[in-house]
Design an enzyme around this catalytic site. Structure first.
Site, short mmCIF file in Angstrom:
data_model
loop_
_atom_site.label_atom_id
_atom_site.label_comp_id
_atom_site.label_asym_id
_atom_site.label_seq_id
_atom_site.Cartn_x
_atom_site.Cartn_y
_atom_site.Cartn_z
N HIS A 53 0.82 -1.21 0.00
CA HIS A 53 0.00 0.00 0.00
C HIS A 53 0.85 1.26 0.00
CE1 HIS A 53 -4.13 -1.69 0.58
NE2 HIS A 53 -3.39 -2.74 0.85
N HIS A 140 -0.87 -14.59 8.89
CA HIS A 140 -0.07 -13.55 8.25
C HIS A 140 1.27 -13.37 8.95
CE1 HIS A 140 -2.60 -11.72 5.11
NE2 HIS A 140 -3.62 -12.08 5.86
N ASP A 415 -8.35 -12.59 -2.18
CA ASP A 415 -8.54 -13.73 -3.07
C ASP A 415 -9.06 -14.92 -2.26
OD1 ASP A 415 -7.08 -13.25 -5.87
OD2 ASP A 415 -5.89 -12.28 -4.31
#
Length: 453
Positions: A53, A140, A415
């Site tokens: 980002h 993550h 996704d």
């Protein structure tokens, strides 16, 4: 008397069990020496940069020989194949992923100097990740990055995001073009399974022995949909249930959905009946706000004989590192892979026969294109397992960074299955590995490399 050796700096770094001299860690005066955590390759080297980002992502590619024809048009197709927002079964993040070559070329030719490439991020939504500041996301790298560096990117995973792979794909496109021009080498990858949906074994074996083109993978692995119709349709007009992907009679109504006019679902599984089942399963998981993984097969044909540097830089070892450095990869095998453990030596051994240029070739390819870590010239056949995407929209019971119970709800665009976008990533890492190995062998031997083709 010889002069006294200079003493190492006394600076120290804290570690479990005490302090270590910086010299022991390969540092001089606190400055990094040969640490290359974001660089891959020995002679054909790529360094990637950027966060998911941030302003943009890209790469610096060093070691590319001069006078290779290269423009953005050579790189863009692979970036387009990996970009988000392609269809209803991938993340809806809207990114065109248009590449700009910043350096290293002139008049459409490489200069032999570092090639810089950049893709700007256009659709950042940092506030979707505001609630992850308190608690690490399960699956993550938030927690491990925080522990390792004492800080982390505040949104989207930073360097652990799949957007980091844009630089790899761009660099891989350069490596592929050089390999194709030098040796006729071709790299292709396709999806062979999603969750418990596997391509039929006979089809999988046939494709490994006679790999399809990327155009065939993209076309044969695509079905079309339209919300007005209860079925998918493939390029031949065959119909499949949108519920589970099972084949339907041609009379299943209403008629009218044409492949050319429907919304495309790109699975990159070049077997339409399997592709339809995969598309239906991924649709189902999106509705359940869940995700799944699968496997890809990658084949390199036309690789020169003699690539690989035993013992520790064997070609399959370098390929394994390349593939396992990609986000979400959890398994790697070459040739028969883990199935080799079930075979007899008499069945697994690849018998030799004569070939051109005084070379030999193998009648079978159970080894997957290497012997002793050195390429035989036969196709390099490898398979990579990819885990379910960690970002899911379901509430997850976890803890904060301080260990307090916490319910985490992850926003953002994710996704449900990353497999349809994975082939360009694997193709890039395979091309980078083989290109680097070819340059290393050329430097070692000083002679031309040979292929079996």
């Amino acid at each position: 008397l010889p002069p006294a050796r200079p003493r190492a700096p006394r600076s120290r770094v804290r570690a479990h069990g005490g302090a270590l001299p910086l010299g022991r860690l390969g540092l001089a005066g606190g400055a990094p020496a040969a640490w290359t955590m974001s660089t891959f390759g020995t002679l054909f080297r790529v360094t990637t940069f950027g966060e998911s980002h941030g302003v943009g992502v890209g790469c610096i590619v060093d070691g590319v020989p001069a006078n290779l024809g290269l423009t953005e048009a050579d790189v863009q197709p692979q970036l387009t194949r990996r970009r988000p927002g392609q269809s209803s079964i991938v993340t809806p993040r809207s990114e065109s992923d248009v590449v700009t070559i910043l350096s290293g070329t002139e008049n459409g030719k490489t200069l032999g100097t570092p090639i810089g490439m950049l893709v700007h991020n256009q659709n950042q939504k940092k506030f979707d990740y505001a609630n992850t500041a308190v608690a690490p996301r399960p699956g993550h790298a938030d927690y491990t990055y925080q522990v390792k560096y004492g800080t982390r990117a505040s949104s989207g995973g930073g360097r652990a995001s799949a957007r980091e792979t844009i630089g790899r794909v761009a660099a891989g496109a350069v490596a592929e073009k050089w390999l194709a021009e030098q040796y006729g080498t071709r790299v292709v990858c396709w999806v062979n399974s999603v969750m418990d949906i596997d391509m039929p074994k006979d089809v999988a074996q046939r494709l490994e022995q006679n790999p399809p083109t990327r155009e065939e993978i993209d076309l044969d692995g695509t079905v079309a949909e339209d919300d007005a119709y209860p079925y998918f349709v493939d390029k031949e007009g065959n119909k499949y249930s949108r519920e589970d992907g099972s084949p339907l009679p041609a009379s299943t109504g209403p008629a009218g959905l044409e492949f050319s006019k429907g919304k495309k679902i790109y699975t990159r599984c070049p077997h339409a009946p399997t592709a339809a089942r995969m598309a239906a399963r991924i649709h189902e998981l999106r509705k359940k706000e869940d995700s799944t993984g699968g496997q890809c097969t990658c084949v390199v044909t036309g690789a020169p004989v003699g690539l690989g540097e035993p013992c520790f830089d064997k070609l399959e070892a370098d390929l394994a590192k390349a593939m396992m450095s990609l986000p979400a990869t959890k398994g790697f095998e070459v040739g028969e892979g883990f199935e080799a453990g079930r075979m007899l030596g008499s069945a697994h051994n690849d018998r030799f026969s004569g070939a051109n240029n005084g070379l030999l070739r193998c009648r079978t390819n159970h080894a997957g294109g290497t012997l002793g870590g050195i390429s035989t010239g036969e196709p390099l056949v490898m398979r990579v397992a990819i885990k379910p995407a960690s970002s899911i929209s379901q509430d997850q019971e976890t803890v904060t960074f301080d260990g307090e119970a916490h319910t985490l709800s992850v926003k953002g665009r994710h996704d449900p299955c990353v497999l349809p976008r994975a082939p360009p990533l694997l193709e890039a890492m395979a091309a980078l590995t083989v290109a680097d190995a070819a340059l290393r062998q050329r430097a070692r031997s000083g002679a031309a490399l040979h292929t079996l083709e």
